[in-house]
Design a protein around this motif. Structure first.
Motif, PDB file in Angstrom:
ATOM      1  N   ASN A 274       0.860  -1.190   0.000  1.00  0.00           N
ATOM      2  CA  ASN A 274       0.000   0.000   0.000  1.00  0.00           C
ATOM      3  C   ASN A 274       0.896   1.240   0.000  1.00  0.00           C
ATOM      4  O   ASN A 274       1.464   1.592   1.030  1.00  0.00           O
ATOM      5  CB  ASN A 274      -0.910  -0.010   1.221  1.00  0.00           C
ATOM      6  CG  ASN A 274      -1.884   1.151   1.237  1.00  0.00           C
ATOM      7  OD1 ASN A 274      -1.773   2.087   0.448  1.00  0.00           O
ATOM      8  ND2 ASN A 274      -2.845   1.095   2.141  1.00  0.00           N
TER       9      ASN A 274
ATOM     10  N   VAL B 295      -3.260  11.197   1.288  1.00  0.00           N
ATOM     11  CA  VAL B 295      -3.014  11.447  -0.129  1.00  0.00           C
ATOM     12  C   VAL B 295      -4.334  11.866  -0.765  1.00  0.00           C
ATOM     13  O   VAL B 295      -5.374  11.250  -0.502  1.00  0.00           O
ATOM     14  CB  VAL B 295      -2.478  10.174  -0.831  1.00  0.00           C
ATOM     15  CG1 VAL B 295      -2.263  10.397  -2.305  1.00  0.00           C
ATOM     16  CG2 VAL B 295      -1.203   9.703  -0.172  1.00  0.00           C
TER      17      VAL B 295
ATOM     18  N   ASP C 287      -5.023  11.952  -4.159  1.00  0.00           N
ATOM     19  CA  ASP C 287      -5.346  11.175  -5.342  1.00  0.00           C
ATOM     20  C   ASP C 287      -5.074   9.690  -5.099  1.00  0.00           C
ATOM     21  O   ASP C 287      -3.927   9.256  -5.108  1.00  0.00           O
ATOM     22  CB  ASP C 287      -4.544  11.667  -6.547  1.00  0.00           C
ATOM     23  CG  ASP C 287      -4.910  10.966  -7.841  1.00  0.00           C
ATOM     24  OD1 ASP C 287      -5.913  10.226  -7.865  1.00  0.00           O
ATOM     25  OD2 ASP C 287      -4.185  11.163  -8.833  1.00  0.00           O
ATOM     26  N   LEU C 288      -6.139   8.941  -4.888  1.00  0.00           N
ATOM     27  CA  LEU C 288      -6.019   7.507  -4.631  1.00  0.00           C
ATOM     28  C   LEU C 288      -6.235   6.678  -5.894  1.00  0.00           C
ATOM     29  O   LEU C 288      -6.373   5.455  -5.828  1.00  0.00           O
ATOM     30  CB  LEU C 288      -7.021   7.081  -3.553  1.00  0.00           C
ATOM     31  CG  LEU C 288      -6.823   7.721  -2.181  1.00  0.00           C
ATOM     32  CD1 LEU C 288      -7.971   7.343  -1.259  1.00  0.00           C
ATOM     33  CD2 LEU C 288      -5.499   7.311  -1.586  1.00  0.00           C
ATOM     34  N   ARG C 289      -6.257   7.322  -7.038  1.00  0.00           N
ATOM     35  CA  ARG C 289      -6.502   6.630  -8.308  1.00  0.00           C
ATOM     36  C   ARG C 289      -5.595   5.424  -8.549  1.00  0.00           C
ATOM     37  O   ARG C 289      -6.041   4.420  -9.099  1.00  0.00           O
ATOM     38  CB  ARG C 289      -6.366   7.631  -9.457  1.00  0.00           C
ATOM     39  CG  ARG C 289      -7.082   7.206 -10.696  1.00  0.00           C
ATOM     40  CD  ARG C 289      -7.140   8.339 -11.673  1.00  0.00           C
ATOM     41  NE  ARG C 289      -6.889   9.592 -10.964  1.00  0.00           N
ATOM     42  CZ  ARG C 289      -6.702  10.760 -11.526  1.00  0.00           C
ATOM     43  NH1 ARG C 289      -6.734  10.861 -12.803  1.00  0.00           N
ATOM     44  NH2 ARG C 289      -6.486  11.849 -10.822  1.00  0.00           N
TER      45      ARG C 289
ATOM     46  N   GLU D 242     -10.852   3.044   2.991  1.00  0.00           N
ATOM     47  CA  GLU D 242     -11.045   3.456   1.598  1.00  0.00           C
ATOM     48  C   GLU D 242     -10.016   2.818   0.677  1.00  0.00           C
ATOM     49  O   GLU D 242     -10.290   2.584  -0.497  1.00  0.00           O
ATOM     50  CB  GLU D 242     -10.961   4.982   1.480  1.00  0.00           C
ATOM     51  CG  GLU D 242     -12.133   5.701   2.099  1.00  0.00           C
ATOM     52  CD  GLU D 242     -12.029   5.845   3.619  1.00  0.00           C
ATOM     53  OE1 GLU D 242     -10.983   5.488   4.204  1.00  0.00           O
ATOM     54  OE2 GLU D 242     -13.018   6.306   4.218  1.00  0.00           O
ATOM     55  N   HIS D 243      -8.815   2.538   1.180  1.00  0.00           N
ATOM     56  CA  HIS D 243      -7.782   1.906   0.353  1.00  0.00           C
ATOM     57  C   HIS D 243      -8.260   0.534  -0.127  1.00  0.00           C
ATOM     58  O   HIS D 243      -8.121   0.187  -1.298  1.00  0.00           O
ATOM     59  CB  HIS D 243      -6.472   1.780   1.127  1.00  0.00           C
ATOM     60  CG  HIS D 243      -5.899   3.095   1.542  1.00  0.00           C
ATOM     61  ND1 HIS D 243      -4.882   3.186   2.468  1.00  0.00           N
ATOM     62  CD2 HIS D 243      -6.186   4.369   1.174  1.00  0.00           C
ATOM     63  CE1 HIS D 243      -4.570   4.469   2.649  1.00  0.00           C
ATOM     64  NE2 HIS D 243      -5.349   5.194   1.872  1.00  0.00           N
TER      65      HIS D 243
ATOM     66  N   PHE E 128       0.152   4.182   0.087  1.00  0.00           N
ATOM     67  CA  PHE E 128      -0.424   5.306   0.822  1.00  0.00           C
ATOM     68  C   PHE E 128      -0.569   5.034   2.315  1.00  0.00           C
ATOM     69  O   PHE E 128      -1.144   5.843   3.040  1.00  0.00           O
ATOM     70  CB  PHE E 128      -1.781   5.672   0.225  1.00  0.00           C
ATOM     71  CG  PHE E 128      -1.726   5.919  -1.254  1.00  0.00           C
ATOM     72  CD1 PHE E 128      -0.759   6.752  -1.801  1.00  0.00           C
ATOM     73  CD2 PHE E 128      -2.614   5.302  -2.095  1.00  0.00           C
ATOM     74  CE1 PHE E 128      -0.695   6.972  -3.164  1.00  0.00           C
ATOM     75  CE2 PHE E 128      -2.565   5.519  -3.465  1.00  0.00           C
ATOM     76  CZ  PHE E 128      -1.600   6.361  -3.994  1.00  0.00           C
TER      77      PHE E 128
ATOM     78  N   LEU F   8     -11.185   0.833  -2.735  1.00  0.00           N
ATOM     79  CA  LEU F   8     -10.768   1.200  -4.091  1.00  0.00           C
ATOM     80  C   LEU F   8     -10.160   0.019  -4.838  1.00  0.00           C
ATOM     81  O   LEU F   8     -10.373  -0.140  -6.037  1.00  0.00           O
ATOM     82  CB  LEU F   8      -9.777   2.355  -4.051  1.00  0.00           C
ATOM     83  CG  LEU F   8     -10.416   3.712  -3.748  1.00  0.00           C
ATOM     84  CD1 LEU F   8      -9.348   4.742  -3.453  1.00  0.00           C
ATOM     85  CD2 LEU F   8     -11.293   4.155  -4.895  1.00  0.00           C
TER      86      LEU F   8
ATOM     87  N   LEU G  22      -4.747   3.102  -6.614  1.00  0.00           N
ATOM     88  CA  LEU G  22      -5.347   1.910  -6.006  1.00  0.00           C
ATOM     89  C   LEU G  22      -6.518   1.403  -6.841  1.00  0.00           C
ATOM     90  O   LEU G  22      -6.711   0.198  -6.998  1.00  0.00           O
ATOM     91  CB  LEU G  22      -5.802   2.199  -4.572  1.00  0.00           C
ATOM     92  CG  LEU G  22      -4.677   2.430  -3.564  1.00  0.00           C
ATOM     93  CD1 LEU G  22      -5.261   2.801  -2.211  1.00  0.00           C
ATOM     94  CD2 LEU G  22      -3.793   1.201  -3.447  1.00  0.00           C
TER      95      LEU G  22
END
Length: 109
Positions: free
Chosen positions: A37, A44, A46-48, A89-90, A39, A93, A50
């Motif tokens: 991971n 962060v 922008d988690l795009r 949320e990680h 992040f 996604l 993931l």
């Protein structure tokens, strides 16, 4: 890109349940990926990456899982475990709808 540490696949064939023989084996295939991971432990915006990693994992795992089954796919599920320094949320996604799309496409092959 997210670091992929390993893939694990498993096939299960259930022949009976509670002492009752199944009319035909119930076959399940499980696919897991262990990823780093990037992040974890920090905020962060922008988690795009993931979300994109989830799509890529689906594309890599699903064809292998379909090969383990004896016939068409009846159903599938997704899940995610996140380490201590990660956020809920990680995991959400990574198992996003794009991974489900890969499952749908692989199941139709």
């Amino acid at each position: 890109m997210v670091e992929i540490r390993k893939f694990i696949t498993m096939r299960e064939a259930v022949l009976s349940e509670l002492g009752v023989a199944a009319p035909r084996p119930v076959v399940r295939a499980v696919g897991m990926a262990v990823i780093g991971n990037p992040f974890a432990g920090r905020f962060v915006d922008d988690l795009r990456p993931l979300f994109e990693a989830g799509a890529m994992l689906g594309e890599r795992l699903m064809p292998e899982l379909v090969k383990l089954l004896d016939g068409p796919t009846a159903s599938y599920g997704k899940g995610a475990l996140v380490g201590v320094d990660g956020e809920m949320e990680h995991g959400s996604l990574v198992r996003s709808p794009s991974r489900g799309r890969a499952a749908d496409l692989a199941a139709r092959r």
